[in-house]
Design an enzyme around this catalytic site. Structure first.
Site, PDB file in Angstrom:
ATOM      1  N   LYS A 121       0.697  -1.033   0.080  1.00  0.00           N
ATOM      2  CA  LYS A 121       0.241  -0.008  -0.095  1.00  0.00           C
ATOM      3  C   LYS A 121       0.764   1.139  -0.054  1.00  0.00           C
ATOM      4  CE  LYS A 121      -4.101  -2.081   2.048  1.00  0.00           C
ATOM      5  NZ  LYS A 121      -4.889  -1.944   3.258  1.00  0.00           N
ATOM      6  N   TYR A 148     -12.467  -2.229  -3.618  1.00  0.00           N
ATOM      7  CA  TYR A 148     -13.036  -2.263  -2.472  1.00  0.00           C
ATOM      8  C   TYR A 148     -14.665  -2.401  -2.434  1.00  0.00           C
ATOM      9  CZ  TYR A 148      -8.351  -2.243  -0.084  1.00  0.00           C
ATOM     10  OH  TYR A 148      -7.101  -2.456   0.245  1.00  0.00           O
ATOM     11  N   ASN A 182      -2.060   0.193   6.816  1.00  0.00           N
ATOM     12  CA  ASN A 182      -1.666  -1.115   7.260  1.00  0.00           C
ATOM     13  C   ASN A 182      -0.733  -1.905   6.218  1.00  0.00           C
ATOM     14  OD1 ASN A 182      -3.393  -1.893   5.560  1.00  0.00           O
ATOM     15  ND2 ASN A 182      -4.525  -3.115   7.062  1.00  0.00           N
ATOM     16  N   HIS A 239      -2.015  -5.632   1.511  1.00  0.00           N
ATOM     17  CA  HIS A 239      -3.485  -6.097   1.171  1.00  0.00           C
ATOM     18  C   HIS A 239      -3.069  -7.511   0.870  1.00  0.00           C
ATOM     19  CE1 HIS A 239      -7.633  -6.955  -0.037  1.00  0.00           C
ATOM     20  NE2 HIS A 239      -7.064  -7.593  -1.063  1.00  0.00           N
TER      21      HIS A 239
HETATM   22  P1  CMP Z   1      -7.325  -4.584   3.418  1.00  0.00           P
HETATM   23  O1  CMP Z   1      -6.922  -5.859   3.718  1.00  0.00           O
HETATM   24  O2  CMP Z   1      -6.656  -3.749   2.394  1.00  0.00           O
HETATM   25  O3  CMP Z   1      -9.187  -4.495   3.364  1.00  0.00           O
HETATM   26  C1  CMP Z   1      -9.926  -3.576   3.602  1.00  0.00           C
HETATM   27  C2  CMP Z   1      -9.248  -2.384   4.506  1.00  0.00           C
HETATM   28  O4  CMP Z   1      -9.954  -1.495   5.265  1.00  0.00           O
HETATM   29  C3  CMP Z   1      -8.208  -3.219   5.489  1.00  0.00           C
HETATM   30  O5  CMP Z   1      -7.344  -3.775   4.834  1.00  0.00           O
HETATM   31  C4  CMP Z   1      -7.739  -1.938   6.534  1.00  0.00           C
HETATM   32  O6  CMP Z   1      -6.915  -1.185   6.028  1.00  0.00           O
HETATM   33  C5  CMP Z   1      -9.267  -0.889   6.151  1.00  0.00           C
HETATM   34  N1  CMP Z   1      -9.783  -0.567   7.627  1.00  0.00           N
HETATM   35  C6  CMP Z   1     -10.045   0.391   8.108  1.00  0.00           C
HETATM   36  N2  CMP Z   1     -10.736   0.219   9.254  1.00  0.00           N
HETATM   37  C7  CMP Z   1     -11.185  -0.997   9.286  1.00  0.00           C
HETATM   38  C8  CMP Z   1     -11.822  -1.945   9.983  1.00  0.00           C
HETATM   39  N3  CMP Z   1     -12.682  -1.344  11.226  1.00  0.00           N
HETATM   40  N4  CMP Z   1     -11.990  -3.268   9.880  1.00  0.00           N
HETATM   41  C9  CMP Z   1     -11.557  -3.693   8.686  1.00  0.00           C
HETATM   42  N5  CMP Z   1     -10.634  -3.100   7.892  1.00  0.00           N
HETATM   43  C10 CMP Z   1     -10.301  -1.754   8.177  1.00  0.00           C
END
Ligand code: CMP
Length: 140
Positions: free
Chosen positions: A10, A50, A113, A116
């Site tokens: 990311k 998404y 984070n 993904h």
């Molecule tokens: P990702 O695996 O990219 O899929 C969805 C993303 O939403 C997740 O990683 C997080 O970076 C983001 N996100 C933010 N808040 C939340 C939450 N409460 N629960 C899950 N995903 C979240």
């Protein structure tokens, strides 16, 4: 079984210049990069990728973050690639991610984070097809 999974490094991790460090972890775990590229997603592309989260309260921030800079997208192939990648990534929230995982080491917050990874075989198939034409995924 040998699987393929989609991995996205990311914008936060790209900006930190840790693409190589993250890729090294995949390689050390026996996952092979069989396709890769940089992409700077448009808003509509990020919303489409998404779409499953579009009713969630974090959707707008997630899209905003994912279009804040280029991402490095890869297809990883190997034995149990989907689960292996998720284990290497650690929990979505870096505060909850186990020591030694990618998110524990490189992520700043639940939004920023670092990575993904596809969560299941069906989503992996769709996510790979979203970014890569079949002819750009290579047998190695
Ligand atoms: P990702 O695996 O990219 O899929 C969805 C993303 O939403 C997740 O990683 C997080 O970076 C983001 N996100 C933010 N808040 C939340 C939450 N409460 N629960 C899950 N995903 C979240």
């Amino acid at each position: 079984a040998i699987e393929r999974t989609l991995s996205i490094i990311k914008p936060d991790a790209v900006a930190k210049n840790v693409i190589g460090k993250i890729v090294s972890r995949f390689e050390a775990a026996g996952l092979k990069m069989v396709a890769s590229k940089f992409v700077h997603l448009s808003r509509s592309e990020a919303e489409q990728f998404y779409a499953v989260h579009k009713e969630r309260p974090f959707f707008k921030d997630l899209v905003e973050f994912m279009i804040s800079g280029p991402v490095f997208v890869q297809v990883l192939e190997g034995e149990d690639a989907i689960l292996k990648n998720r284990d290497l990534m650690g929990a979505t929230d870096p505060k909850k991610a186990a020591a030694g995982t990618i998110r524990a080491d490189f992520a700043d917050s639940i939004d920023a984070n670092a990575v993904h990874g596809s969560d299941a075989p069906e989503t992996a198939k769709g996510e790979i097809a979203f970014f890569f034409a079949g002819l750009n995924v290579y047998k190695r």
